[in-house]
Motif scaffolding. Structure first.
Motif, mmCIF file in Angstrom:
data_model
loop_
_atom_site.group_PDB
_atom_site.id
_atom_site.type_symbol
_atom_site.label_atom_id
_atom_site.label_comp_id
_atom_site.label_asym_id
_atom_site.label_seq_id
_atom_site.Cartn_x
_atom_site.Cartn_y
_atom_site.Cartn_z
ATOM 1 N N VAL A 1 85.303 -1.933 53.211
ATOM 2 C CA VAL A 1 84.017 -2.538 52.849
ATOM 3 C C VAL A 1 82.872 -1.764 53.485
ATOM 4 C CG1 VAL A 1 82.607 -4.625 52.942
ATOM 5 C CG2 VAL A 1 85.086 -4.817 52.673
ATOM 6 N N ARG A 2 81.924 -1.393 52.664
ATOM 7 C CA ARG A 2 80.672 -0.799 53.146
ATOM 8 C C ARG A 2 79.578 -1.857 52.987
ATOM 9 N NH1 ARG A 2 79.055 4.778 50.670
ATOM 10 N NH2 ARG A 2 79.750 3.661 48.787
ATOM 11 N N THR A 3 78.844 -2.101 54.072
ATOM 12 C CA THR A 3 77.767 -3.095 54.042
ATOM 13 C C THR A 3 76.423 -2.393 54.136
ATOM 14 O OG1 THR A 3 79.197 -4.700 55.159
ATOM 15 C CG2 THR A 3 76.846 -5.177 55.118
ATOM 16 N N ILE A 4 75.499 -2.772 53.255
ATOM 17 C CA ILE A 4 74.147 -2.207 53.230
ATOM 18 C C ILE A 4 73.165 -3.366 53.315
ATOM 19 C CG2 ILE A 4 72.491 -0.843 51.893
ATOM 20 C CD1 ILE A 4 74.902 0.484 50.514
ATOM 21 N N LEU A 5 72.405 -3.421 54.382
ATOM 22 C CA LEU A 5 71.438 -4.494 54.592
ATOM 23 C C LEU A 5 70.028 -3.918 54.566
ATOM 24 C CD1 LEU A 5 71.684 -7.466 57.030
ATOM 25 C CD2 LEU A 5 69.594 -6.097 57.031
ATOM 26 N N VAL A 6 69.204 -4.450 53.674
ATOM 27 C CA VAL A 6 67.839 -3.955 53.488
ATOM 28 C C VAL A 6 66.867 -4.923 54.157
ATOM 29 C CG1 VAL A 6 66.091 -3.286 51.794
ATOM 30 C CG2 VAL A 6 68.520 -2.914 51.303
ATOM 31 N N ALA A 7 65.924 -4.384 54.923
ATOM 32 C CA ALA A 7 64.945 -5.221 55.620
ATOM 33 C C ALA A 7 63.581 -4.537 55.587
ATOM 34 C CB ALA A 7 65.379 -5.469 57.069
ATOM 35 N N GLU A 8 62.565 -5.332 55.879
ATOM 36 C CA GLU A 8 61.199 -4.806 56.012
ATOM 37 C C GLU A 8 60.745 -5.112 57.437
ATOM 38 O OE1 GLU A 8 56.971 -5.078 56.459
ATOM 39 O OE2 GLU A 8 58.232 -6.869 56.221
ATOM 40 N N GLU A 9 60.388 -4.055 58.188
ATOM 41 C CA GLU A 9 60.000 -4.212 59.585
ATOM 42 C C GLU A 9 58.686 -3.486 59.829
ATOM 43 O OE1 GLU A 9 63.279 -2.677 61.824
ATOM 44 O OE2 GLU A 9 64.566 -4.412 61.436
ATOM 45 N N ASN A 10 57.648 -4.279 60.114
ATOM 46 C CA ASN A 10 56.323 -3.716 60.401
ATOM 47 C C ASN A 10 55.831 -2.793 59.288
ATOM 48 O OD1 ASN A 10 56.314 -5.012 62.976
ATOM 49 N ND2 ASN A 10 57.583 -3.337 63.788
ATOM 50 N N GLY A 11 56.040 -3.231 58.048
ATOM 51 C CA GLY A 11 55.582 -2.453 56.911
ATOM 52 C C GLY A 11 56.454 -1.273 56.550
#
Length: 422
Positions: free
Chosen positions: A40-50
């Motif tokens: 399993v490959r996990t990809i987590l997308v986030a927005e941090e300080n723009g």
């Protein structure tokens, strides 16, 4: 042509078709719903300080898939400064060379950056590695929330060289995006490798830019782009599709439903049996994700063997025209629900951020797939009854006999696996 000749020709064609299909099925492995070779490959997308930030947990071979694939095609050894060949008494293997990685961090980070390509509005985004770490094997800690991903990437790298096939790499990449909250797509930057026997690859993608986060899954090595748009509706539809896909791909489930349909036909009893089966597998599918199943090593092989036995029971019951009780098929549903949960556990993870809607959508997908199988089976029976009625009885018995033979073979194979797991 006389009617008797037409019936004989139809019978010959049907029996040849059944033999051909059965021969193909017998050459295929009895697919289980849980594979210890699932990567399993996990990809987590986030927005941090723009800034658009992506956290990735990936099996080490996928970081070198281009080199592995080339070595597989050319039948040559792997060549990379970051891999160390090792000869042992039981065979040859590779390890990640942690010393080489430490000495040339920039080149290793470039390999990580190029392993995945992120795009917005059709344009590839430039990427920069913020940090990375290596694990000896897949960590027990989760990677399904922003806080968990941050903690995992902050762990120290090992002093020893981990085995190449077991090592995991966690890394953080910053993307140069003008719209950090916009639709994002991702695909593999390297050519795919060829997974070994029994090995499957799944991708778990989480969009943590919204609250609560949403997730989706994608099989394979992301050869084609997958869209991450943060839409709960599209995610719900995705898991409906996954549920339908997995019942259609699970041959034991397909054959059980076919046997049920051939056993009682388009009658009210079929509705009752299907309802009992549905309630049963819904209960265990949900209960498993609430932690209600044991973790004994023999449990999953035992369930798989019991599922095969349930298919044999349904086929024999249909052949002797005893449809079985509602309680029996509710119990069979409990078994098959465990099988579905093993699949969903691999592709989703039991600590996924949107577990409840994913469970609901997956279960709906199972029901839709089940209805499709029933409709196809009853449709074929209806056509044969009106176009070649003399052939209907032998074809029905031939199909049920084929299901019984195949399920018997599965039972023997899975009991053998159970013995080795005890």
């Amino acid at each position: 042509m006389p009617q008797s000749h037409k019936c004989t020709s139809a019978l010959n064609f049907v029996f040849f078709s059944l033999f051909f299909v059965l021969a193909i099925l017998l050459t295929q492995p009895a697919s289980a719903h849980f594979s210890e070779g699932t990567k399993v490959r996990t990809i987590l997308v986030a927005e941090e300080n723009g800034i658009l930030v992506v956290y990735v947990r990936v099996p080490a071979p996928l970081v070198f898939s281009d080199l592995v694939g080339k070595a597989q095609v050319d039948q040559t050894p792997l060549e990379s400064p970051f891999l160390r060949f090792e000869a042992t008494g039981t065979g040859n293997r590779y390890r990640l060379n942690m010393s080489a990685i430490a000495q040339d961090t920039g080149s290793f980070e470039t390999r990580l950056t190029e392993a995945l390509v992120f795009s917005q509005a059709g344009l590839d985004l430039s990427a920069k590695i913020a940090s990375f770490t290596v694990h000896m094997q897949r960590p027990q800690s989760g990677f399904n929330s922003l806080s968990a991903a941050k903690a995992a990437v902050a762990e120290p790298t090992p002093r020893l060289d981990p085995l190449f096939g077991q090592a995991m790499v966690d890394y953080v990449v910053h993307l140069n995006s003008q719209d950090p909250m916009g639709i994002l797509s991702v695909h593999a930057g390297y050519d795919p490798l060829v997974p070994g026997p029994g090995v499957t690859i799944d991708n778990h993608l989480i969009d943590a830019r919204i609250s609560p986060p949403v997730s989706l899954t994608a099989p394979g090595q992301l050869e084609t782009p997958v869209v991450i748009d943060g839409s709960p509706l599209s995610t719900f539809g995705h898991f409906v599709f996954q549920g339908a896909l997995h019942i259609l791909e699970g041959l034991d489930h397909v054959l059980l439903v076919i046997a049920m349909a051939l056993g009682v036909g388009a009658t009210r009893k079929l509705i009752y049996l299907v309802t009992a089966f549905t309630l049963g597998h819904s209960v265990t599918l949900i209960a498993t994700f609430l932690g209600a199943t044991p973790s004994w090593p023999w449990f999953i092989p035992a369930v798989e063997a019991a599922i095969a036995a349930s298919v044999l029971y349904a086929a024999i019951a249909a052949m002797i025209q005893r449809s079985g009780s509602l309680l029996v098929f509710a119990g069979i549903g409990l078994l098959h629900g465990l099988g579905f949960s093993f699949v969903l556990g691999d592709i989703l993870g039991r600590d996924a951020p949107d577990l409840v809607p994913a469970l609901l959508a997956f279960n709906i997908g199972i029901e839709l797939g089940q209805l499709a199988i029933l409709a196809a089976t009853l449709g074929i029976v209806f056509l044969m009854k009106h176009l070649a009625e003399p052939a209907l009885r032998p074809v029905r018995l031939g199909a049920l006999s084929g299901i019984a033979i195949l399920s018997t073979w599965w039972i023997a194979e899975r009991i053998n696996g159970l013995v080795y797991s005890v």
